[in-house]
Write a protein that holds these residues in place. Sequence first.
Motif, PDB file in Angstrom:
ATOM      1  N   THR A 149       5.798  -4.975  -6.039  1.00  0.00           N
ATOM      2  CA  THR A 149       6.893  -4.901  -6.891  1.00  0.00           C
ATOM      3  C   THR A 149       7.697  -3.651  -6.655  1.00  0.00           C
ATOM      4  N   ILE A 152      10.317  -4.391  -3.525  1.00  0.00           N
ATOM      5  CA  ILE A 152      11.471  -5.142  -4.049  1.00  0.00           C
ATOM      6  C   ILE A 152      12.142  -4.132  -4.844  1.00  0.00           C
ATOM      7  N   GLU A 158      12.235  -7.233   4.143  1.00  0.00           N
ATOM      8  CA  GLU A 158      11.160  -8.259   3.933  1.00  0.00           C
ATOM      9  C   GLU A 158      10.240  -8.205   5.195  1.00  0.00           C
ATOM     10  N   GLN A 184       3.309  -9.851  -7.643  1.00  0.00           N
ATOM     11  CA  GLN A 184       4.148  -9.228  -8.418  1.00  0.00           C
ATOM     12  C   GLN A 184       4.126  -9.707 -10.009  1.00  0.00           C
ATOM     13  N   ARG A 195      15.886 -12.628  -4.566  1.00  0.00           N
ATOM     14  CA  ARG A 195      15.187 -11.704  -3.824  1.00  0.00           C
ATOM     15  C   ARG A 195      13.993 -11.450  -4.466  1.00  0.00           C
ATOM     16  N   TYR A 196      13.924 -11.291  -5.572  1.00  0.00           N
ATOM     17  CA  TYR A 196      12.623 -11.059  -6.109  1.00  0.00           C
ATOM     18  C   TYR A 196      11.467 -12.214  -5.616  1.00  0.00           C
ATOM     19  N   PHE A 199      10.309 -12.258  -2.199  1.00  0.00           N
ATOM     20  CA  PHE A 199       9.152 -11.504  -2.031  1.00  0.00           C
ATOM     21  C   PHE A 199       7.612 -11.883  -2.486  1.00  0.00           C
TER      22      PHE A 199
END
Length: 280
Positions: A149, A152, A158, A184, A195-196, A199
């Motif tokens: 978490t 990010i 990445e 996460q 983007r979250y 990840f």
Amino acid sequence: MEQEELGRIAAGAKGTSGAFRGVVGAFAAIGFALVAMGGSALAMDEACSAKRPVLSVSGKLESLPRRLKRQELIRVLAIGSSSTEGIGASAPALSYPAQLQPDLAAIWGAQVVVENAGRGGETIAETLSRLEAVLKVSKPDLVIWQVGTNDILKGGDEGRFVALLEQGIDSVQAAHVDLLLLDQQYYPGIPDLGRYERFVGLVSATAAREQVPVFSRYRLMKEWAERSADTLNAMLSGDRFHLGDRGYDCIAQLLASALHAAVTSQDMALGAVSRTAASR
């Protein structure tokens, strides 16, 4: 002494054949389905339940089945950032690691010690450094690594994230310690959802390559949100980011059930392989 050393370091530093994998995968699917349906020895809070399996990636657990069969002490190291430390809980005893210990002891009928090595705000590099320090001096039977978490939120790269995750997995596996990743969290107002979720996907993809199980908080919490905003809000603390007491309780319950199902299916698969080999 080894258990004392594990606790001190954690707090202070705040090859399988294709046929075998196929057998393990078949039994794991049965076990994970039972978890999704709430089939466990724990009295599960109905609000905690998930329609989709909370283990998003199946993987190997080798030490736990052996130690449980021999009725030996099970030592678990829970390491990560604020969600492991228990930020958002009203007391340290209500963090997920603290609640996981009695849940596992009840479901396994075994003596279980869960060390909480969470430190709020850490990125993967910081947690990895502490994890590797522990493994140099002591070996838990299981590491639960909560990860991703803060990488990010702090603009992590990445590619570097994947490289460090692979390094950590390799370190745990080289020590012959079982590993489960905790991915996460989902929360309202994620600023860049694309983007979250990339990840989140990096955790599951890396774990799949390395045959490491993943307990998907993201999938679970997103399902709570899809059920209703009130359901998710009841699990969160006042900051609407960290879990609260009820949320941590649910994570502990589901983690215990998922581990029990994974260990049971692994034990069944090993038995099936042994019987097949003996019949040849």
